[in-house]
Design an enzyme around this catalytic site. Structure first.
Site, mmCIF file in Angstrom:
data_model
loop_
_atom_site.group_PDB
_atom_site.id
_atom_site.type_symbol
_atom_site.label_atom_id
_atom_site.label_comp_id
_atom_site.label_asym_id
_atom_site.label_seq_id
_atom_site.Cartn_x
_atom_site.Cartn_y
_atom_site.Cartn_z
ATOM 1 N N TYR B 116 -63.087 18.152 -17.317
ATOM 2 C CA TYR B 116 -62.354 17.721 -16.136
ATOM 3 C C TYR B 116 -63.273 16.992 -15.204
ATOM 4 C CZ TYR B 116 -57.908 18.920 -18.160
ATOM 5 O OH TYR B 116 -56.733 19.059 -18.780
ATOM 6 N N GLU B 212 -65.328 42.672 -36.987
ATOM 7 C CA GLU B 212 -64.902 41.235 -37.250
ATOM 8 C C GLU B 212 -64.034 40.822 -36.071
ATOM 9 O OE1 GLU B 212 -64.402 39.622 -40.992
ATOM 10 O OE2 GLU B 212 -63.181 37.871 -40.445
ATOM 11 N N ASP B 264 -64.738 41.587 -43.069
ATOM 12 C CA ASP B 264 -63.657 41.520 -44.423
ATOM 13 C C ASP B 264 -64.700 41.142 -45.443
ATOM 14 O OD1 ASP B 264 -61.973 41.859 -42.767
ATOM 15 O OD2 ASP B 264 -60.981 39.973 -42.696
#
Ligand code: ATP
Ligand code: MG
Lengths: 645, 384
Positions: B116, B212, B264
């Site tokens: 911005y 995770e 995982d």
């Protein structure tokens, strides 16, 4: 059956076969009539060395009937010739000679008169005047179709002589005979008196409709190829359009030549032998043909196994056959070609520029060549740029055109009325305006028409446009049978892609291009009597191809340059756009003088884009900054993209 | 809403203020050098360019002795006077000037904030300097590699996306924080964790357990696992952001804590581990400050389905893409020569399904904290 057989008069034959002469339908009949008269006028003026000025006036008698008047400032016609010219088919001064002229068959104007008479019962009216001081001859003539002979209706079968000057003008006024007596002067004042000329008036069943194949188109195209002519055209609504000449120089007078032996067919040879007075074969050959010296005549006779001293009277069919064979087998030099008067490259450019708007024009006149012993010459001119008749039209004109149209669908209307719209363009316009493809043009409400008009302005159809081909034979525009014409064939078989246009195989190329092709010849080989398409002789095809290639190359050079200039401009503007930001950012970081840095960067940008412009052309040569187009190129240049940010 | 535009008028080069010291001073110097080169080149009427180290896969290699991904010497030239690069060149300069302002004013902003700050309409056109943030982010990375400065050193940070809890006391921008008293939410790991921002004060923990995602982290925090096993518990919401990776690096290297990862059992989990351990291709230039070659892979393992006696309902079938990714990962140079890893990936492919850590919940809600992880730690059963 034998009893049923009898001689058919030419007039009767043509009355039954009017399509052969271009009177297939009322709209075309109107055009053909105007055309025959205007062509005659131009021929007559040029032959007499007069700078032509022509008045064409169309008056609607009712929806189906029109009165057509064509007047010229030509030499006029001597009294006794008038009835024959206008009341007898196959009567003319041009058929038997070999000289470049618009008319050649001697059917034209009398056929128009006959068509008028057959459809309206009205006679042809002619005024002709050969000098200011001499009376004008006024005739009302009908053609007797059975005997092919003129029938004079006025002056008790002898026509009327109208005295010169004021007296005559009064007489004409009283009897309702129209005649333009003065040229246009300064600010509406009458100018000089018209010293001589001819005015033909024919009333006929016709239909007036603008667009393709119209009288308007014919006159406009005539103006392009005849920049020495001024035409005043008054349409049935009473509006007058003037096509003004851009030169007063007449085309050089074409010379009359004797036929070349190679151009004479067997039948013609037999007739010539029959018509010839009794003389020796050698005399006949040297006297009737060009390029036949006594030595050549001897060689022909030897080859034919005939004596040079044999009498023409003794030559029968078998001998004529041999003679014909012998001519083909003998080497005879080509005819002289100085009998052709081309329009010339600079006048072609002038004419095209005057009428067709564009940005690039070029022209090429090929050297004269010979087909079948007939000298001819091909000229090609090209205009590239913003051609789009659909964009120029006003709402009123559009409304009127729609009213006149008999097209079944709006799409067909667009295609038939406007040049260069093409199927894609028409589709785009209809889509933008929100019409279905099957919309009929006749039932449109004013607000629908306004919508269509809007769409025609907005839609960019220049990519979809197809090339417009203007065909001319001896300066006469050919408006029909485009597909059957050797010119169109040559344009389509030219590879325009290598000149920077897009083109599908064997089609006309697309793009805002107009190509003008002119064939000038002492005998133009038309495919039919209606003089609408050129026959494809190999020699003609070759010249057409070379002429088209020569303007094509110039167009290619122009388009490449234009593309390069555009690319250069594009590159520059992209660079320039970012330079300000870069300069500000850098100065922000290290406090360097922003404007000074900017100036430096702009300088580099200029140099970089200039460098990038030195590209290689097709042959791998660097393309020069200044392209040399050769002679006869006209460029109406718009400002190249500037450097200023 | 007036957007801030870079100052257009020439500003006299300010002498570096005395307060700017150390790293910032260096970074400013580097920025200045880039700008000076532009001026020099342009004054000599030459087209300016930047040689930006290439961040592509082709320009990274695995350094066997250092055991992480390194960036090669390949560079990409970015030219101002090249149609396809002109805009990117301009953007790079804009980002450079934006960072210069930030450092000078001793402020930091997010990558979104920088976008911005620099976004405006180019004068005299309708074109924006940046169309959207995705236009700006890669340019920041370009500048990082160009200056070999971390984004954080350019005073730009990414959003916080990682949490820590455990027996650690640190000082963040002057505030003393006891990470063992962070309630249920934990300490949000900032994007900039350099020692001038985050300083370790005291650490009693013995190792780091990195999980995770947030849901698993919550389980461990709720069960006060870190208290019982005296560790630091972190997560990085999938692929951990730089702040998390940098903090793990510092915990490992400065405090000597081993790092265990609980991820995982799928290609994505393997990949996260790979990034933590060896570094990422995209940020290869930062590997030396982020990669933890000694990080360990605790689970889940392909054998856990049998080992933990899970039920078929927790299986998630491998997609074609998973299979492809798994095969790619098996080919990574740092996995390729490890038999255990090859077997691990082979077994997953043979199983034909993947397992999420949450699958262990099917055994018992706290199975993972009370049984699974303790057992693995006990047995020392992990992949390396
Ligand atoms: N306006 C005119 N002024 C002078 N002579 C004319 C005029 N119109 C016609 N003629 C003469 O009348 C002759 C016959 O004209 P017509 O149009 O019938 O045949 P053409 O022009 O010879 O051949 P084509 O059938 O090809 O038009 C012309 O050859 C010409 O000599
Ligand atoms: Mg004629």
């Amino acid at each position: 059956m034998a009893a049923a057989q009898k001689e058919i008069s030419v007039s009767e034959f043509f009355a039954k076969n009017r399509h052969l002469l271009g009177f297939d339908n009322p709209r075309k009949a109107l055009l053909t009539t105007v055309k025959e008269a205007v062509d005659n006028s131009l021929d007559a003026c040029e032959e007499a060395g007069i700078v032509p000025e022509i008045w064409v006036e169309l008056v609607a008698i009712n929806g189906k009937r029109y009165r057509v008047s064509i007047q010229d400032n030509g030499p006029g016609i001597v009294k006794k010739q008038i009835p024959l010219i206008f009341g007898k088919l196959l009567y003319g001064s041009k058929f038997h000679r070999l000289q470049m002229s618009r008319g050649q068959q001697g059917i034209g104007i009398s056929a128009a008169g006959m068509y008028g008479m057959l459809t309206t019962g009205q006679p042809v009216k002619i005024i002709s005047k050969i000098s200011v001081r001499k009376p004008a001859h006024y005739y009302e003539i009908q053609i007797d179709t059975k005997t092919n002979k003129p029938e004079i209706l006025n002056g008790r079968g002898d026509g009327v002589d109208i005295p010169p000057g004021e007296k005559g003008r009064k007489y004409m006024e009283k009897h309702g005979i129209d005649w333009v007596a003065f040229y246009e002067g300064e600010d509406g004042q009458p100018g000089k008196e018209i010293r001589s000329g001819t005015r033909v008036t024919i009333e006929l069943e016709a239909k007036y409709q603008r667009g393709r194949g119209s009288v308007d188109e014919y006159l406009e195209q005539t103006a392009i190829a005849n920049p020495h002519v001024t035409i005043h055209f008054t349409d049935p609504d009473g509006n007058t359009t003037v096509y003004r000449r851009s030169t007063t120089e007449l085309p050089p007078e074409p010379k009359e030549i004797k036929p070349h032996p190679y151009g004479v067919e067997l039948g013609r040879l037999v007739t010539m032998l029959k018509d010839a007075k009794s003389m020796t074969l050698s005399q006949f050959l040297t006297g009737s043909f060009s390029r036949v010296s006594p030595a050549v005549a001897r060689r022909i006779c030897e080859a034919a196994g005939l004596s040079t001293r044999a009498s023409t009277r003794k030559i029968g069919r078998a001998e004529a056959d041999k003679l014909y064979e012998a001519i083909q087998a003998t080497k005879i030099s080509s005819p002289s070609t100085d009998c052709i008067a081309p329009i010339g490259e600079s006048l072609l450019l002038k004419g095209l520029h005057q009428v067709v708007p564009g940005e690039f024009y070029c022209a090429a006149t090929r050297p004269p060549a010979v087909y079948r012993g007939n000298p001819f010459q091909v000229e090609v001119a090209l205009a590239y740029g913003n051609r789009n008749t659909a964009k120029k039209i006003t709402l009123e004109q559009l409304t009127e055109l729609l009213g006149q149209s008999d097209a079944r669908t709006l799409r067909q209307f667009l295609l038939l009325t406007f040049d260069g719209i093409g199927a894609d363009g028409a589709e785009k316009i209809l889509k933008t305006a929100g019409f279905g493809t099957r919309q009929s043009p006749s039932k449109l409400k004013p607000k629908d028409i306004a919508r269509l008009h809007e769409a025609m302005r907005d839609v960019n159809i220049s990519e979809g446009q197809t090339m417009q081909v203007l065909r001319y034979a001896n300066r006469v525009p050919l408006q029909f049978k485009q597909r059957d014409c050797a010119i169109t064939e040559a344009v389509m078989s030219t590879n325009w892609r290598s000149y920077g246009l897009s083109q599908s195989r064997g089609q006309l190329p697309s793009g805002p291009v107009t190509v003008l092709v002119h064939i000038a010849s002492v005998w133009v080989p038309f495919t039919s009597e209606s003089k609408e398409a050129i026959a494809a002789y190999p020699e003609i095809q070759r010249e057409l191809r070379l002429g088209l290639q020569s303007v094509g190359r110039k167009l290619g050079m122009y388009l490449r340059r234009r593309k390069r200039v555009a690319q250069q401009g594009e590159r520059r503007s992209i660079f320039l756009r970012y330079l300000g930001e870069v300069a500000s950012a850098v100065s922000q970081i290290n406090g360097a003088d922003r404007d000074e840095l900017y100036e430096h960067l702009v300088k580099v940008a200029k140099r970089m884009t200039a460098e990038a412009d030195v590209k290689l052309d097709r042959q791998g040569r660097p393309i020069e900054e200044e392209v040399d187009f050769g002679d006869n190129v006209l460029i109406v240049e718009s400002e190249p993209p500037g450097l200023a940010p | 809403m007036a957007k801030k535009r870079p100052v257009r008028k020439t500003k006299p080069a300010k002498k570096l203020s005395k307060s700017i010291v150390g790293k910032d001073r260096q970074t400013l110097q580097a920025l200045r050098q880039v700008a000076d080169t532009v001026v020099k080149t342009a004054t000599r009427s030459r087209p300016p360019h930047l040689d930006i180290p290439s961040r592509s896969l082709r320009n990274v290699r695995y350094n066997k002795s250092k055991r992480f991904i390194e960036m090669g010497k390949g560079t990409n030239r970015r030219e101002l006077f090249n149609l396809s690069q002109a805009k990117a060149y301009m953007q790079t300069m804009l980002v450079a000037s934006g960072c210069k302002q930030l450092i000078e004013q001793q402020k930091t902003t997010s990558i979104r904030g920088l976008y911005y700050l620099l976004k405006h309409t180019i004068e005299g056109t309708k074109e924006e300097t940046f169309d959207d943030q995705s236009d700006c982010d890669p340019v920041i990375e370009d500048l990082e590699v160009l200056l070999s400065a971390l984004r954080e050193e350019l005073h730009v940070y990414a959003s916080n996306r990682g949490t820590l809890v455990g027996n650690l006391v640190l000082n963040d921008s002057g505030d003393q924080i006891d990470c063992s008293r962070m309630g249920s939410g934990g300490y949000s790991i900032p994007s900039i964790v350099e020692d001038d921002v985050v300083e370790f004060v005291r650490c009693d923990a013995e190792f780091v357990l990195h999980v995770e995602k947030d849901t698993v982290w919550r389980r461990f925090n709720e069960d006060k696992f870190w208290k019982e096993y005296n560790c630091i518990l972190t997560h990085g919401q999938g692929q951990p952001p730089r702040g998390v990776r940098r903090l793990l690096y510092r915990l490992h290297n400065e405090l000597g804590l081993p790092v265990y990862c609980l991820l995982d059992n799928d290609p994505w989990g393997y990949y996260i581990y790979s990034v933590i351990k060896q570094g990422s291709i995209n940020l290869a230039y930062e590997s030396k400050r982020m990669a933890i070659p000694d990080a360990r892979f605790l689970g889940l393992r392909s054998k856990d389905y049998q080992r933990c006696e899970l039920t078929p309902s927790v299986q998630i079938a491998l997609s074609d893409n998973d299979i492809k990714r798994a095969k790619q990962i098996a080919e990574y140079p740092w996995f390729k020569h490890k038999r255990a890893w090859q077997k691990e990936i082979e077994l997953m492919l043979k199983n034909g399904f993947k397992l999420e850590v949450e699958a262990l919940i099917s055994k018992d809600i706290s199975y993972v904290t009370e049984v699974y992880v303790p057992e693995r730690l006990e047995e020392g059963d992990y992949l390396d």
